[in-house]
Enzyme design. Sequence first.
Site, PDB file in Angstrom:
ATOM      1  N   HIS A  40       0.831  -1.221   0.000  1.00  0.00           N
ATOM      2  CA  HIS A  40       0.000   0.000   0.000  1.00  0.00           C
ATOM      3  C   HIS A  40       0.859   1.262   0.000  1.00  0.00           C
ATOM      4  CE1 HIS A  40      -3.279  -2.744   1.292  1.00  0.00           C
ATOM      5  NE2 HIS A  40      -2.322  -3.266   2.023  1.00  0.00           N
ATOM      6  N   SER A  86      14.997  20.826 -17.252  1.00  0.00           N
ATOM      7  CA  SER A  86      13.796  21.630 -17.473  1.00  0.00           C
ATOM      8  C   SER A  86      14.180  22.851 -18.297  1.00  0.00           C
ATOM      9  CB  SER A  86      13.223  22.054 -16.124  1.00  0.00           C
ATOM     10  OG  SER A  86      12.414  23.198 -16.283  1.00  0.00           O
ATOM     11  N   LYS A 137      16.255  21.566 -12.074  1.00  0.00           N
ATOM     12  CA  LYS A 137      15.573  20.291 -12.263  1.00  0.00           C
ATOM     13  C   LYS A 137      16.432  19.217 -12.923  1.00  0.00           C
ATOM     14  CE  LYS A 137      11.974  19.279 -11.449  1.00  0.00           C
ATOM     15  NZ  LYS A 137      10.729  19.416 -12.210  1.00  0.00           N
ATOM     16  N   GLU A 180       9.447   7.884 -16.757  1.00  0.00           N
ATOM     17  CA  GLU A 180       8.065   8.335 -16.957  1.00  0.00           C
ATOM     18  C   GLU A 180       7.497   7.822 -18.276  1.00  0.00           C
ATOM     19  OE1 GLU A 180       7.428  12.641 -15.282  1.00  0.00           O
ATOM     20  OE2 GLU A 180       9.456  12.433 -16.028  1.00  0.00           O
TER      21      GLU A 180
END
Length: 481
Positions: A155, A276, A282, A289
Amino acid sequence: MTLWEGRLGRQTAEEVMAYTASLGFDRRLAVHDLIGSRAHVRGLARSGLLAEEEAAILLAALDRVEAELASGDFVFQPGDEDIHTAVERRVTEIAGDVGAKLHTGRSRNDQVATDLRLYCRQALGEVAQAVVALMGVLAERAAEAGDAYLPGYTHLQRAQPVLLAHHLLAHAWAFDRDLERLVQTVDRLNVSPLGAGALAGSSLPLDPDGVAAELGFAGRFANSLDAVADRDFVAEALFDLALLGIHLSRLGEELVLWSSEEFGFAVLADEYATGSSMLPQKKNPDVAELARGKAGRLVGHLAGFLTTLKGLPLAYNRDLQEDKEPLFDAVDQTLLGLRAATGMLDSVAFQTSRMQQAADGPAAAAVDLAEWLVQRGMPFRQAHGVVGGLVRDSLERGVPLAELVQAHPALGAEALELLEPGVAVSRRSTPGGAGPGPVAAQLERFRERLALDRERVQRLAALDPKRLQGDPVGGGTPVAR
Ligand code: ARG
């Protein structure tokens, strides 16, 4: 010029060609089409349907087409509906009347089914090779992780500490199942449809068995209708790739989490991260992803193609032309994804001290305290209640769990050792469990499996010695419309 101009008096409308032509995407079957046509020609010669000289002329014409495609000199014509039409048209230009015999006893229906099986066999073989490479990297990273451990989650809540090697191998076993599925799919699809004709075979004395053997198929079709109508192998391949994509996605999701500041379990190599355009600080996990994002596309290809197949009457229907784009895209995306993920995993720096810190929270050993009580005769449910009560007490009153354990009459100083860093994970000793003993055995078992998988992949590669990638055939000049 079309293949059916004998039957239909007038030119096919331009918008019909635009809608129905598949050349734009089936050009990549050129190499398989030529391989299939060569086997077909030799079969016709064995059956006496072509004289030896005629077969030689056709084979030479096919070689020339291959060379023209490879050099880019092949010029596609507006009437070239698909790659099969284009090749036959060019063979006929080169070989004249003899060229017109190429399609003897053959239909594009058995031809395209043959080409696609050859493509699939080779493409899945290459995917399998990339899967084994990823499995190899996971095994290496697991071996070098040694006794490092991190919280295991259920979980997404910290549950019990597990060895990092155990966690990495959990992903690796999923890829091993993917590999097995790919091998089984190839073995099942390795059947030749050539000789089924349009749907019912032929009155000509063809040699489907000889042709099948020459193409490296394990045998020929049993039923001509099934041979031209069956695309189970495409659906199976799409499923194999979709599930493989989902495994990459789940792995990717963990790297997204792990590389976040909140987790801090992993630092991606600069080559496998992106920046970025606006935020100078970043470092983004785009590979991970996209591994997650592209799984949606792979699942979509499977669902879409199953829907295409549903309700199709026997035998060939033009709907089946919709098999190619999802299949090609799924193969391309899977190969790209596997290679990027392999590099990312090979180069990621695991932050093991941070992992261990997170895993050493006092409650991580809660079940060990309960099991310690069980070993001293307390029923598990009761032990669970005792330790659960201590954890709640500790949280509510802000007293360290260790103090409560020490003070508890059934636990005391001896049980305190279980809360020491690294002790809980070291006690995970059951077969297949997360502690050092079973993980060492598991790694051994995985390496044996990997050796077997490498042999299986080599067997597949031997069926199609020429590689798809970097194979120049399939080029040619685009159609001008
Ligand atoms: N381009 C077609 C396909 O991919 C080839 C078969 C065409 N057959 C036919 N009867 N129109 O399915």
